[in-house]
Motif scaffolding. Structure first.
Motif, short mmCIF file in Angstrom:
data_model
loop_
_atom_site.label_atom_id
_atom_site.label_comp_id
_atom_site.label_asym_id
_atom_site.label_seq_id
_atom_site.Cartn_x
_atom_site.Cartn_y
_atom_site.Cartn_z
N SER A 54 51.26 -74.13 47.53
CA SER A 54 50.33 -73.70 46.48
C SER A 54 48.90 -74.16 46.73
O SER A 54 48.01 -73.90 45.91
CB SER A 54 50.80 -74.23 45.12
N ALA A 55 48.65 -74.85 47.86
CA ALA A 55 47.33 -75.43 48.09
C ALA A 55 46.28 -74.40 48.48
O ALA A 55 45.09 -74.66 48.34
CB ALA A 55 47.43 -76.50 49.18
N ALA A 56 46.68 -73.25 49.00
CA ALA A 56 45.71 -72.25 49.45
C ALA A 56 46.26 -70.86 49.16
O ALA A 56 47.44 -70.68 48.88
CB ALA A 56 45.43 -72.42 50.95
N ASP A 57 45.38 -69.86 49.23
CA ASP A 57 45.76 -68.49 48.88
C ASP A 57 45.94 -67.59 50.08
O ASP A 57 46.23 -66.40 49.92
CB ASP A 57 44.71 -67.88 47.95
N ASN A 58 45.71 -68.10 51.29
CA ASN A 58 45.93 -67.30 52.49
C ASN A 58 46.04 -68.23 53.69
O ASN A 58 45.87 -69.45 53.57
CB ASN A 58 44.81 -66.27 52.69
N TYR A 59 46.32 -67.63 54.84
CA TYR A 59 46.53 -68.38 56.08
C TYR A 59 45.35 -68.25 57.04
O TYR A 59 45.47 -68.57 58.21
CB TYR A 59 47.81 -67.90 56.77
N ASP A 60 44.22 -67.80 56.53
CA ASP A 60 43.08 -67.54 57.40
C ASP A 60 42.57 -68.81 58.08
O ASP A 60 42.02 -68.75 59.19
CB ASP A 60 41.95 -66.88 56.61
N SER A 61 42.72 -69.96 57.42
CA SER A 61 42.28 -71.23 58.00
C SER A 61 43.46 -72.17 58.21
O SER A 61 43.32 -73.39 58.16
CB SER A 61 41.24 -71.90 57.08
N ASN A 62 44.62 -71.59 58.48
CA ASN A 62 45.85 -72.35 58.66
C ASN A 62 46.41 -72.08 60.04
O ASN A 62 46.25 -70.99 60.59
CB ASN A 62 46.85 -71.94 57.58
N TYR A 63 47.12 -73.07 60.59
CA TYR A 63 47.60 -72.92 61.96
C TYR A 63 48.55 -71.73 62.13
O TYR A 63 48.55 -71.08 63.19
CB TYR A 63 48.26 -74.21 62.46
N LEU A 64 49.34 -71.39 61.10
CA LEU A 64 50.21 -70.23 61.24
C LEU A 64 49.40 -68.94 61.32
O LEU A 64 49.73 -68.04 62.09
CB LEU A 64 51.20 -70.16 60.07
N GLY A 65 48.34 -68.85 60.53
CA GLY A 65 47.45 -67.70 60.63
C GLY A 65 46.76 -67.63 61.96
O GLY A 65 46.56 -66.55 62.53
N TYR A 66 46.35 -68.80 62.49
CA TYR A 66 45.75 -68.83 63.82
C TYR A 66 46.72 -68.27 64.86
O TYR A 66 46.36 -67.42 65.69
CB TYR A 66 45.39 -70.26 64.21
N LEU A 67 47.96 -68.78 64.83
CA LEU A 67 48.94 -68.42 65.87
C LEU A 67 49.30 -66.94 65.82
O LEU A 67 49.37 -66.26 66.85
CB LEU A 67 50.19 -69.28 65.71
N LEU A 68 49.54 -66.41 64.62
CA LEU A 68 49.92 -65.01 64.50
C LEU A 68 48.75 -64.07 64.79
O LEU A 68 48.92 -63.00 65.38
CB LEU A 68 50.47 -64.74 63.10
N GLY A 69 47.54 -64.49 64.40
CA GLY A 69 46.38 -63.63 64.57
C GLY A 69 45.95 -63.43 66.00
O GLY A 69 45.13 -62.55 66.29
N ALA A 70 46.50 -64.22 66.93
CA ALA A 70 46.15 -64.05 68.34
C ALA A 70 46.86 -62.87 68.99
O ALA A 70 46.63 -62.59 70.16
CB ALA A 70 46.46 -65.33 69.13
N GLY A 71 47.71 -62.18 68.24
CA GLY A 71 48.33 -60.98 68.77
C GLY A 71 48.53 -59.90 67.73
O GLY A 71 48.98 -58.80 68.05
N LEU A 72 48.18 -60.20 66.47
CA LEU A 72 48.44 -59.29 65.37
C LEU A 72 47.22 -59.19 64.47
O LEU A 72 46.35 -60.07 64.47
CB LEU A 72 49.65 -59.78 64.55
N LEU A 73 47.19 -58.15 63.68
CA LEU A 73 46.21 -58.01 62.60
C LEU A 73 46.85 -58.50 61.30
O LEU A 73 48.06 -58.69 61.23
CB LEU A 73 45.77 -56.56 62.48
N THR A 74 46.04 -58.68 60.26
CA THR A 74 46.58 -59.18 59.01
C THR A 74 46.02 -58.41 57.83
O THR A 74 44.92 -57.83 57.90
CB THR A 74 46.29 -60.69 58.86
N ALA A 75 46.81 -58.39 56.75
CA ALA A 75 46.41 -57.73 55.51
C ALA A 75 46.82 -58.61 54.35
O ALA A 75 47.86 -59.26 54.38
CB ALA A 75 47.05 -56.35 55.39
#
Length: 430
Positions: free
Chosen positions: A96-117
């Motif tokens: 509940s600490a944040a509303d998205n993964y844009d500044s989170n390591y999981l968002g970093y890892l997935l975004g290196a090969g995928l787009l996000t919505a």
């Protein structure tokens, strides 16, 4: 003597390879690294040097040192290795600490090969339910993102679906359907969704990465890293992700080693293959055409005891000669998706799907679901690669049914923006 305790940190690059405009060499001074809570065993000093072997004529039985593929800086060769970066971690969500993964390591890892919505809100108490595919939201319906996944806790279990239309006279439609427990005013959890680029954004991704390996008396950097493969599997019910990245450049910096860095943990919960459903649609989704009305297909729940899911990107370097990287970027030129399900109770309604070339939506849910919790993977138009009626009867226990799906074209969303009509989706709770 030094021990091999080690850590792996990740940072998002502002430019591919983190090259300095003034030197043409990597500069990590502006990168902010986050230590990842991944398993230790796959972390090594990565890569191999790129060399040109010298097979010159000679007057005896001896060899010559190979010529390293590199550039010169201040009169000396610059170290260069390339190779793969591999890591393994679970999908502990952000909480509940944040509303998205844009500044989170999981968002970093997935975004290196995928787009996000992302949806415009993170949760919504439904105003009313018309049926298991249609509801009236409390928030504005267009706050729901077409193609993005959402979830709800229904009768104590996590259920998931994806938005196919976010403005049906103010209502929202989803597919595949929720269960019959989708009544009253349930609270929906609107999830961040990742997907491979297709159609007008074919080959796109969110960013590239830099990794840093830290240990006692050793430090190594990798630059220009792009996701090559992602594989989900189970470890006693816990969903584990094995990720492999291709690095354009790997360099050591042992002289500045500071020892391993304690990982930064998310405050959510690990995704488990428990308290959730695997469902397929009861009919074929829209595929080779684009729908003008969002698909609203029924659901068939399967008794699945095990699953594996893999995305494999084909990476093609955009070669050039004006930097140490020998490339300006890595293009994703093809994406292969495979989902394997092992059913402990065979479902005879699927037996003819291979021979009938039947497409179905396939969605694998994971528990728990809640504020910043939950995970799911979905192939919105999936086809079988083998005969579902060929049951596995070896051994001395039970009959099993093995289903292996790949992704076909999907056109059942009313929009192609964001995750709309994307061929495969991964979602995490926010």
């Amino acid at each position: 003597m030094s021990v091999t305790h080690r850590s792996l940190s990740v940072a998002v690059e502002s430019v591919f390879g983190s090259l300095s405009a003034s030197t043409g060499l990597p500069d990590n001074g502006g990168l902010s690294y986050t230590s990842i809570p991944c398993e230790r065993d796959p972390i090594v000093v990565y890569g191999d040097p790129v060399v040109s072997e010298r097979n010159d004529a000679r007057d005896g039985s001896y060899g010559l040192p190979p010529e390293p593929d590199t550039v010169w800086s201040s009169g000396a060769r610059v170290q260069r290795r390339t190779g793969q970066i591999s890591l393994r971690l679970d999908l502990t969500t952000i909480g509940s600490a944040a509303d998205n993964y844009d500044s989170n390591y999981l968002g970093y890892l997935l975004g290196a090969g995928l787009l996000t919505a992302k949806h415009s809100v993170t949760s919504d108490a439904v105003s009313s339910v018309s049926d298991v595919n249609t509801f009236s939201p409390t928030t504005t319906s267009t706050n729901y993102a077409v193609g993005a996944i959402l979830g709800a806790e229904l009768n104590g279990r996590a259920e998931y679906s994806a938005v196919t239309d976010n403005d049906v006279s103010g209502d929202v439609t989803v597919s595949p359907a929720f269960s019959a427990g989708f009544t009253g005013t349930p609270t929906l959890r609107l999830m961040q969704t990742w997907f491979p680029g297709s159609r007008s954004v074919l080959g796109d991704r969110t960013h590239s990465l830099s990794f840093r390996v830290d240990g006692v008396n050793f430090r190594s950097y990798a630059y220009g890293c792009v996701l090559e493969s992602l594989a989900l599997s189970l470890d006693n019910g816990r969903v584990m992700a094995d990720l492999t990245y291709q690095a354009a450049l790997i360099q050591d910096d042992h002289g500045n080693a500071v020892g391993p860095i304690e990982p930064t943990y998310n405050s959510g919960a690990p995704a488990f293959f428990r308290g959730s459903y695997v469902v397929v649609s009861d009919a074929a989704p829209t595929s080779l055409t684009n729908a003008t009305t969002g698909d609203t297909l029924g659901r068939v729940a399967l008794d699945v005891e095990d699953f594996s899911f893999t995305i494999t990107n084909t990476l093609t370097p955009l070669g050039h000669s004006n930097s140490l990287l020998a490339m300006s970027d890595m293009e994703i030129t093809d994406v292969d998706v495979e989902l394997s399900l092992t059913l402990s109770t065979a479902n005879s309604s699927l037996n003819s799907d291979f021979f009938n070339r039947q497409l179905r939506q396939v969605l694998v849910g994971m528990g728990p679901i809640g504020d910043g919790l939950g995970a799911a993977v979905m192939i919105p138009a999936a086809y079988l690669t083998g005969d579902a009626s060929k049951y596995e009867v070896g051994g001395n226990d039970i009959v099993r049914q093995q289903l292996t799906y790949k992704a076909s074209r999907f056109g059942g969303d009313v929009s192609e923006s964001g995750a709309g009509n994307s061929p495969v989706r991964i979602a995490l709770g926010v």
